[in-house]
Scaffold this active site. Sequence first.
Site, PDB file in Angstrom:
ATOM      1  N   GLY A 198      38.272  47.325  41.144  1.00  0.00           N
ATOM      2  CA  GLY A 198      38.064  46.967  42.542  1.00  0.00           C
ATOM      3  C   GLY A 198      36.642  46.787  43.020  1.00  0.00           C
ATOM      4  O   GLY A 198      36.436  46.353  44.161  1.00  0.00           O
ATOM      5  N   ARG A 224      37.418  41.670  38.615  1.00  0.00           N
ATOM      6  CA  ARG A 224      36.566  40.734  39.349  1.00  0.00           C
ATOM      7  C   ARG A 224      35.080  40.918  39.049  1.00  0.00           C
ATOM      8  O   ARG A 224      34.349  39.949  38.882  1.00  0.00           O
ATOM      9  CB  ARG A 224      36.793  40.948  40.848  1.00  0.00           C
ATOM     10  CG  ARG A 224      36.147  39.912  41.742  1.00  0.00           C
ATOM     11  CD  ARG A 224      36.194  40.357  43.202  1.00  0.00           C
ATOM     12  NE  ARG A 224      37.506  40.760  43.644  1.00  0.00           N
ATOM     13  CZ  ARG A 224      38.432  39.934  44.153  1.00  0.00           C
ATOM     14  NH1 ARG A 224      38.148  38.657  44.309  1.00  0.00           N
ATOM     15  NH2 ARG A 224      39.616  40.398  44.523  1.00  0.00           N
ATOM     16  N   ARG A 252      42.157  30.916  46.261  1.00  0.00           N
ATOM     17  CA  ARG A 252      41.625  31.997  47.100  1.00  0.00           C
ATOM     18  C   ARG A 252      41.274  31.574  48.524  1.00  0.00           C
ATOM     19  O   ARG A 252      41.598  32.290  49.469  1.00  0.00           O
ATOM     20  CB  ARG A 252      40.437  32.685  46.417  1.00  0.00           C
ATOM     21  CG  ARG A 252      40.804  33.329  45.068  1.00  0.00           C
ATOM     22  CD  ARG A 252      39.678  34.149  44.470  1.00  0.00           C
ATOM     23  NE  ARG A 252      39.393  35.320  45.265  1.00  0.00           N
ATOM     24  CZ  ARG A 252      38.400  35.433  46.119  1.00  0.00           C
ATOM     25  NH1 ARG A 252      37.523  34.456  46.273  1.00  0.00           N
ATOM     26  NH2 ARG A 252      38.254  36.524  46.823  1.00  0.00           N
ATOM     27  N   CYS A 285      48.399  17.692  49.672  1.00  0.00           N
ATOM     28  CA  CYS A 285      48.930  17.293  50.974  1.00  0.00           C
ATOM     29  C   CYS A 285      49.250  18.485  51.859  1.00  0.00           C
ATOM     30  O   CYS A 285      50.406  18.718  52.239  1.00  0.00           O
ATOM     31  CB  CYS A 285      50.164  16.433  50.761  1.00  0.00           C
ATOM     32  SG  CYS A 285      49.780  15.050  49.692  1.00  0.00           S
TER      33      CYS A 285
HETATM   34  C1  PLP Z   1      43.980  44.204  40.373  1.00  0.00           C
HETATM   35  C2  PLP Z   1      43.856  45.509  39.709  1.00  0.00           C
HETATM   36  C3  PLP Z   1      42.666  45.858  39.073  1.00  0.00           C
HETATM   37  C4  PLP Z   1      41.444  44.991  39.078  1.00  0.00           C
HETATM   38  O1  PLP Z   1      40.874  44.821  40.332  1.00  0.00           O
HETATM   39  P1  PLP Z   1      39.467  44.091  40.458  1.00  0.00           P
HETATM   40  O2  PLP Z   1      39.228  44.029  41.903  1.00  0.00           O
HETATM   41  O3  PLP Z   1      39.611  42.746  39.850  1.00  0.00           O
HETATM   42  O4  PLP Z   1      38.465  44.930  39.746  1.00  0.00           O
HETATM   43  C5  PLP Z   1      42.628  47.076  38.408  1.00  0.00           C
HETATM   44  N1  PLP Z   1      43.702  47.901  38.387  1.00  0.00           N
HETATM   45  C6  PLP Z   1      44.861  47.597  38.987  1.00  0.00           C
HETATM   46  C7  PLP Z   1      45.999  48.539  38.913  1.00  0.00           C
HETATM   47  C8  PLP Z   1      44.982  46.390  39.676  1.00  0.00           C
HETATM   48  O5  PLP Z   1      46.136  46.097  40.286  1.00  0.00           O
END
Ligand code: PLP
Length: 421
Positions: free
Chosen positions: A239, A278, A314, A346
């Site tokens: 995250g 990410r 996105r 479209c």
């Molecule tokens: C989506 C997700 C991640 C990765 O999140 P990022 O924001 O891409 O780092 C890690 N663990 C779980 C359980 C997720 O659902």
Amino acid sequence: MDHFNYRDGVLCAEGVPLSRIAEQVGTPVYVYSTATLSRHFGLFQQALDWTDHLVCFAVKANSNLAVLKLMGDLGAGMDVVSGGEYARARAAGVPGSRIVFSGVGKTRAEMRQAIEGGIRQFNIESEPEMRILSEIAASMGAEVPIAIRVNPDVDAKTHEKIATGKSENKFGIPIAKSREVYAEAAKLPGLKVVGVDVHIGSQLTDLGPYRQAYAKIAELTGVLRADGHRITRLDLGGGLGIPYRRDNNAPPLPIEYGQVIRDTVGHLNCEIEIEPGRNIVGNAGVLLSQVIYVKHGEGRDFLIVDAAMNDLLRPAMYGAHHDIVPVIEPGSDNDYQPFDVVGPVCESGDTFQKGTSLPVMADGDLIAFRSAGAYGAVMASEYNSRPLVPEVLVSGDQFAVIRARPTYEEMLSRDSIPEWL
Ligand SMILES: *Cc1c(COP(=O)(O)O)cnc(C)c1O
């Protein structure tokens, strides 16, 4: 830091001019940099070098086999959320012992697949799931390691569609209920409790929510240990956010994130797993596109480009921003003007940016959407029967197509018309 810079007036991925890729592969196309991927992965390794750990790349951010192979060769584990992602991780050469399986809706078939192929741990998201896994593991004569994903009820302060750690979200087990669920887990056959799992959301730009969540996990770990559970592993999720705008305040660095982990759970002597997606791959990729038309509208000019919402979802899905830059470096005497940058699909939602200032452009000019390596190609579709967007990987001055653009023949061959029609 990434490896997309102007050289001799042309935007390059490492040593390769994007104009050359456009010429040889066509547009739209995703372009990834191995140097950036390696660098970002290394930063997480470094952030946790004070402890036993495994950095599990979140496959859902970018699941191309070449990207997974690169990550796996660097020593990454994988965080998968489906049987398809599990199959990809294995096909990229990652052993089951480095794969964790997350997700709220694992099917029985997916559980069997991962148990047969080998798995480091299942991250359990609900009691029904836990009971089914127990049943399946026991019937296969297996004992599978599990962590239980707890929902710490912490506001990750991110976009509502990617916040996962509040009590109203579908993810995990409420932390207040977790003792009870761990007690049940300990009694179920086929399961071996090894840890606690948490993931509070994506694109976090503040360490505060992590600090709060991990402090709760530390406390819970103490309670669970007192209850007699052997908690040896903490999976702290992913995250960590990335800068989507060049001019913006940058989110915290992996090393600062690692320090928060050390401060909150470092004393517990657990092996640490994290699941960044990410942050590793987002700024390691761009979406390269060509201007089809410059259309003069009423009070605004549209830049109609050959990339669309089906290639990069996105902006349409989350209102997300991607910096758009010209591939030919603007000179100091360049005139700029505002454009609405749109794709050919479209739908009015097929708009990447409104009123963005770009050098005056003409048909055939190339642009790049920055920060497109994560949740880009993986979310692409063939809506409007546009061929699935291809992907290219660059390393130094070489590049390879790592997913080819399908021909119309290939696209059509996936359908079949029943003989009774
Ligand atoms: C989506 C997700 C991640 C990765 O999140 P990022 O924001 O891409 O780092 C890690 N663990 C779980 C359980 C997720 O659902």
